[in-house]
Write a protein that holds these residues in place. Sequence first.
Motif, PDB file in Angstrom:
ATOM      1  N   VAL A  95       2.746  13.540  -2.432  1.00 33.56           N
ATOM      2  CA  VAL A  95       3.402  12.320  -1.937  1.00 33.56           C
ATOM      3  C   VAL A  95       2.634  11.772  -0.731  1.00 33.56           C
ATOM      4  CG1 VAL A  95       5.515  11.363  -0.931  1.00 33.56           C
ATOM      5  CG2 VAL A  95       5.663  13.070  -2.761  1.00 33.56           C
ATOM      6  N   LEU A  96       2.265  12.652   0.175  1.00 30.43           N
ATOM      7  CA  LEU A  96       1.544  12.231   1.379  1.00 30.43           C
ATOM      8  C   LEU A  96       0.117  11.800   1.061  1.00 30.43           C
ATOM      9  CD1 LEU A  96       2.889  14.972   3.812  1.00 30.43           C
ATOM     10  CD2 LEU A  96       3.418  12.523   3.868  1.00 30.43           C
ATOM     11  N   ASN A  97      -0.527  12.489   0.143  1.00 25.93           N
ATOM     12  CA  ASN A  97      -1.880  12.088  -0.249  1.00 25.93           C
ATOM     13  C   ASN A  97      -1.875  10.702  -0.883  1.00 25.93           C
ATOM     14  OD1 ASN A  97      -3.659  14.204   0.566  1.00 25.93           O
ATOM     15  ND2 ASN A  97      -2.825  15.505  -1.048  1.00 25.93           N
ATOM     16  N   LYS A  98      -0.848  10.410  -1.684  1.00 26.30           N
ATOM     17  CA  LYS A  98      -0.705   9.081  -2.284  1.00 26.30           C
ATOM     18  C   LYS A  98      -0.511   8.034  -1.185  1.00 26.30           C
ATOM     19  CE  LYS A  98       1.744   8.501  -6.081  1.00 26.30           C
ATOM     20  NZ  LYS A  98       2.890   8.318  -7.028  1.00 26.30           N
ATOM     21  N   ALA A  99       0.322   8.361  -0.202  1.00 24.66           N
ATOM     22  CA  ALA A  99       0.569   7.428   0.908  1.00 24.66           C
ATOM     23  C   ALA A  99      -0.710   7.177   1.706  1.00 24.66           C
ATOM     24  CB  ALA A  99       1.662   7.990   1.820  1.00 24.66           C
ATOM     25  N   ILE A 100      -1.463   8.230   1.976  1.00 21.93           N
ATOM     26  CA  ILE A 100      -2.690   8.095   2.767  1.00 21.93           C
ATOM     27  C   ILE A 100      -3.709   7.217   2.051  1.00 21.93           C
ATOM     28  CG2 ILE A 100      -4.702   9.357   3.649  1.00 21.93           C
ATOM     29  CD1 ILE A 100      -2.710  11.697   4.226  1.00 21.93           C
ATOM     30  N   LYS A 101      -3.906   7.447   0.760  1.00 21.03           N
ATOM     31  CA  LYS A 101      -4.872   6.651  -0.008  1.00 21.03           C
ATOM     32  C   LYS A 101      -4.500   5.174  -0.009  1.00 21.03           C
ATOM     33  CE  LYS A 101      -6.396  10.366  -3.101  1.00 21.03           C
ATOM     34  NZ  LYS A 101      -6.395  10.884  -4.492  1.00 21.03           N
ATOM     35  N   MET A 102      -3.216   4.887  -0.213  1.00 19.62           N
ATOM     36  CA  MET A 102      -2.789   3.490  -0.224  1.00 19.62           C
ATOM     37  C   MET A 102      -2.871   2.885   1.174  1.00 19.62           C
ATOM     38  SD  MET A 102      -1.950   0.871  -1.878  1.00 19.62           S
ATOM     39  CE  MET A 102      -1.656   1.551  -3.523  1.00 19.62           C
ATOM     40  N   ALA A 103      -2.507   3.653   2.184  1.00 19.15           N
ATOM     41  CA  ALA A 103      -2.551   3.154   3.558  1.00 19.15           C
ATOM     42  C   ALA A 103      -3.978   2.830   3.976  1.00 19.15           C
ATOM     43  CB  ALA A 103      -1.944   4.183   4.509  1.00 19.15           C
ATOM     44  N   GLU A 104      -4.931   3.628   3.538  1.00 22.89           N
ATOM     45  CA  GLU A 104      -6.333   3.357   3.867  1.00 22.89           C
ATOM     46  C   GLU A 104      -6.787   2.019   3.273  1.00 22.89           C
ATOM     47  OE1 GLU A 104      -8.002   7.953   4.359  1.00 22.89           O
ATOM     48  OE2 GLU A 104      -8.148   6.938   2.406  1.00 22.89           O
ATOM     49  N   LEU A 105      -6.339   1.732   2.060  1.00 21.79           N
ATOM     50  CA  LEU A 105      -6.665   0.440   1.434  1.00 21.79           C
ATOM     51  C   LEU A 105      -5.989  -0.719   2.167  1.00 21.79           C
ATOM     52  CD1 LEU A 105      -6.320   1.416  -2.343  1.00 21.79           C
ATOM     53  CD2 LEU A 105      -8.445   1.004  -1.093  1.00 21.79           C
ATOM     54  N   LEU A 106      -4.715  -0.525   2.495  1.00 22.87           N
ATOM     55  CA  LEU A 106      -3.968  -1.583   3.173  1.00 22.87           C
ATOM     56  C   LEU A 106      -4.486  -1.834   4.588  1.00 22.87           C
ATOM     57  CD1 LEU A 106      -0.390  -0.614   1.941  1.00 22.87           C
ATOM     58  CD2 LEU A 106      -1.609  -2.733   1.389  1.00 22.87           C
ATOM     59  N   LYS A 107      -4.920  -0.782   5.254  1.00 28.16           N
ATOM     60  CA  LYS A 107      -5.473  -0.938   6.609  1.00 28.16           C
ATOM     61  C   LYS A 107      -6.713  -1.812   6.601  1.00 28.16           C
ATOM     62  CE  LYS A 107      -6.265   2.323   9.336  1.00 28.16           C
ATOM     63  NZ  LYS A 107      -6.775   3.552   9.913  1.00 28.16           N
ATOM     64  N   LYS A 108      -7.541  -1.664   5.571  1.00 27.10           N
ATOM     65  CA  LYS A 108      -8.752  -2.490   5.458  1.00 27.10           C
ATOM     66  C   LYS A 108      -8.385  -3.948   5.205  1.00 27.10           C
ATOM     67  CE  LYS A 108     -11.728   1.228   3.723  1.00 27.10           C
ATOM     68  NZ  LYS A 108     -12.515   1.723   2.561  1.00 27.10           N
ATOM     69  N   GLN A 109      -7.346  -4.142   4.409  1.00 28.62           N
ATOM     70  CA  GLN A 109      -6.917  -5.499   4.068  1.00 28.62           C
ATOM     71  C   GLN A 109      -6.169  -6.171   5.220  1.00 28.62           C
ATOM     72  OE1 GLN A 109      -7.851  -6.823   1.182  1.00 28.62           O
ATOM     73  NE2 GLN A 109      -6.907  -8.812   1.590  1.00 28.62           N
ATOM     74  N   TYR A 110      -5.409  -5.364   5.978  1.00 31.34           N
ATOM     75  CA  TYR A 110      -4.593  -5.896   7.079  1.00 31.34           C
ATOM     76  C   TYR A 110      -4.856  -5.095   8.357  1.00 31.34           C
ATOM     77  CZ  TYR A 110      -2.317  -7.760   2.936  1.00 31.34           C
ATOM     78  OH  TYR A 110      -2.082  -8.369   1.734  1.00 31.34           O
ATOM     79  N   PRO A 111      -6.050  -5.250   8.938  1.00 28.92           N
ATOM     80  CA  PRO A 111      -6.448  -4.440  10.105  1.00 28.92           C
ATOM     81  C   PRO A 111      -5.609  -4.677  11.361  1.00 28.92           C
ATOM     82  CG  PRO A 111      -8.018  -6.217   9.719  1.00 28.92           C
ATOM     83  CD  PRO A 111      -7.094  -6.199   8.542  1.00 28.92           C
ATOM     84  N   ASN A 112      -4.889  -5.791  11.407  1.00 28.72           N
ATOM     85  CA  ASN A 112      -4.080  -6.101  12.590  1.00 28.72           C
ATOM     86  C   ASN A 112      -2.596  -5.824  12.387  1.00 28.72           C
ATOM     87  OD1 ASN A 112      -6.265  -7.036  14.204  1.00 28.72           O
ATOM     88  ND2 ASN A 112      -6.262  -8.951  13.054  1.00 28.72           N
TER      89      ASN A 112
END
Length: 261
Positions: A95-112
């Motif tokens: 569950v956490l690995n799935k969250a981390i992978k998605m969060a890494e993508l979203l962070k790049k898209q929405y850095p602020n």
Amino acid sequence: MKLIKIHFLLFTFLWSKFIYSQTDNLQKGIDLFYKRAEGSKDLVAKPEIINEAIAILEKELLALNQPEKSGLYYLLSLNFKARFVCRTDAEKKPVLNKAIKMAELLKKQYPNSGPICFEYITSVGLLAEISGSFKSATDGAVGKMKTSAETLIAIDSMYNSGAGWKVLGILNYRTPNLGIVLNWADKKYAKQLLEKALHYYPNDIANNFYYAEALVENDDTENAIRYFKLLLKLTARKDFVLEDLDFKARALMALQELNKK
């Protein structure tokens, strides 16, 4: 000409229905997230509500329906599931690995985005607790959290009651100072950071809890006990009941240990 007008009106009607359906589905996922604690017992939530929320939010995110918003609530839901639904480390890790992978993508898209940054920190931190990264500080998790906490302070220092200062403070008192390998951890600095969060948000249960822990690490047991007792009197947030009750339960355990000494 009349036929073209009819086709245009039909297209407009169908498109508006499609947009409304997307908005409606996303809101349903969000509403389920806010119902996630219903029927919980002993800090364990029922899986059905949050699982349904995750399924809907994942679908909306993959459909690119307001991806910043659907992505945030998707991360919030996954982190909640890891904390209050999954009972074993084996259940929590995927569950956490799935969250981390998605969060890494979203962070790049929405850095602020402060909220997305914080949910990334949360996922990495929860996984680090399972793997023992705080004690070893050798697998990169602590460094990722530190960098992200500094980013959060820069882009939105007040988000979630001073969460950037809070996380950086926690890292400074929980991470061992390993000299040349890792030499930035400082328990006194941790106390200063948490005092800053507490200054702006004195009634935040988490701020009081982590400040009390920092006081313990700085050998100030008397004041640590005072802050642990203080947070027990604070009212849990309506939308984050289990999260705040969890801190209260941990505070009671800390007080029991401190009273033994």
